[in-house]
Design a protein around this motif. Structure first.
Motif, PDB file in Angstrom:
ATOM      1  N   THR A  36      78.352  82.343  24.257  1.00 38.93           N
ATOM      2  CA  THR A  36      77.353  82.495  25.324  1.00 38.93           C
ATOM      3  C   THR A  36      78.011  82.843  26.657  1.00 38.93           C
ATOM      4  N   LEU A  76      68.750  85.058  25.676  1.00 44.58           N
ATOM      5  CA  LEU A  76      69.433  83.927  26.311  1.00 44.58           C
ATOM      6  C   LEU A  76      68.444  82.809  26.634  1.00 44.58           C
ATOM      7  N   ILE A 116      73.661  86.103  19.816  1.00 42.33           N
ATOM      8  CA  ILE A 116      74.678  85.865  20.851  1.00 42.33           C
ATOM      9  C   ILE A 116      76.084  85.875  20.250  1.00 42.33           C
TER      10      ILE A 116
END
Length: 307
Positions: A223, A245, A276
């Protein structure tokens, strides 16, 4: 070697993912399920398997249609491996259905980028989230993602901000009508109530701790790089990456709030987290490190089966 198999989208990848998903379902039923095996039970499990595999196909469609990754199938491999790591995610029918509807909503939200039929897409997105909420109440939190999408697409039209509520109201009215006809009661169909629990003791086992550590360590690391990479994406694609996200953040909130923490609530996190981590995998220049990174993600779920 491992990365070369899933480095390009091909039918073999879907077959491998199909069997990993099937293995997760089979082992979950053999190791965790206590219900007597009947024809009705087997039919239910077959249905749930195809609901779960349909979620994987929807994930692949969302990713390929919106350019969220390069032309590979890492995301569906990761999704199936996460199922194998936390077998409980295959057992809760309500969450399996809710997750599928959340992914269908996400598909419509990301397609707003084209600015074609925006009203319909907003209605559909809210409609699917409302359906998901009927199965699992805290799926309602994904409703926030709709307004995040409107902000990211800098949409200032008032009607676009109102339309999602009409989708929510539509499902409420349909659900209430069904409840009156079927149960002779207004709200019998709305069984999922806003309960909350902050008791995480159920995660206090070696299997859970290893699986959760894998998800959060690999997820958090990826991330960080994912957030940095968003600025390098084409301006038109940035909202889509930001929506993913925010989706993983909402999924994390559901983990915290889930009234019954039995592992199945992790399912909401698998799709956005797979995207991700896939983006991070694609950014790794060293082939040996990419192979090692993916090998660990593959080996850990299988090692957990031996514990």
């Amino acid at each position: 070697m491992i990365t070369s198999i899933f480095n390009k989208s091909k039918p073999l990848n879907f077959i491998i993912v199909f069997f990993i998903t099937f293995l997760a379902f089979l082992l979950a039923n053999l190791m965790l399920q206590t219900e007597p095996v009947t024809a009705a039970y087997l039919l239910k499990q077959v249905l749930l398997f195809f609901v779960c595999y349909s979620s994987i196909l929807v994930l692949n469609f969302v990713v390929s249609k919106n350019g969220l990754t390069l032309n590979n199938n890492y995301e569906i491999l990761l999704f199936s491996l996460f199922l194998l790591a936390i077998l409980q995610t295959t057992l809760n029918a309500n969450i399996l259905f809710a997750n599928l509807f959340v992914l269908l909503s996400l598909r419509r939200l990301l397609s707003i980028r084209s600015q074609i039929n925006v009203n319909k897409k907003l209605f559909d997105a809210a409609f699917w989230i409302a359906i998901a909420t009927l199965f699992y109440f805290w799926a309602i939190l994904f409703f926030i993602v709709i307004f995040v999408a409107l902000i990211l697409y800098t949409d200032n039209k008032l009607n676009h901000w109102i339309i999602p509520f009409t989708g929510l109201l539509t499902v409420f009215l349909i659900g209430m009508s069904f409840s009156i006809i079927w149960y002779d009661s207004f709200f019998e169909v709305f069984k999922s109530l806003p309960e909350v629990s902050y008791n995480f003791n159920s995660y206090n086992s070696s299997k859970y701790l290893i699986a959760i550590t894998m998800l959060f360590s690999f997820g958090l690391w990826s991330t960080i790089f994912y957030i940095k990479s968003i600025k390098q994406k084409k301006k038109a694609l940035r909202p889509s990456f930001n929506i993913i996200l925010f989706s993983v953040i909402i999924a994390f909130l559901i983990l915290v709030l889930a009234p019954e923490k039995n592992g199945s609530e992790f399912l909401f996190m698998f799709a956005p987290l797979s995207i991700i981590i896939t983006n991070y995998l694609e950014s790794i220049p060293e082939k040996w490190f990419k192979e090692t990174f993916l090998a660990v993600l593959i080996l850990v779920p299988f090692v957990l089966l031996l514990l």
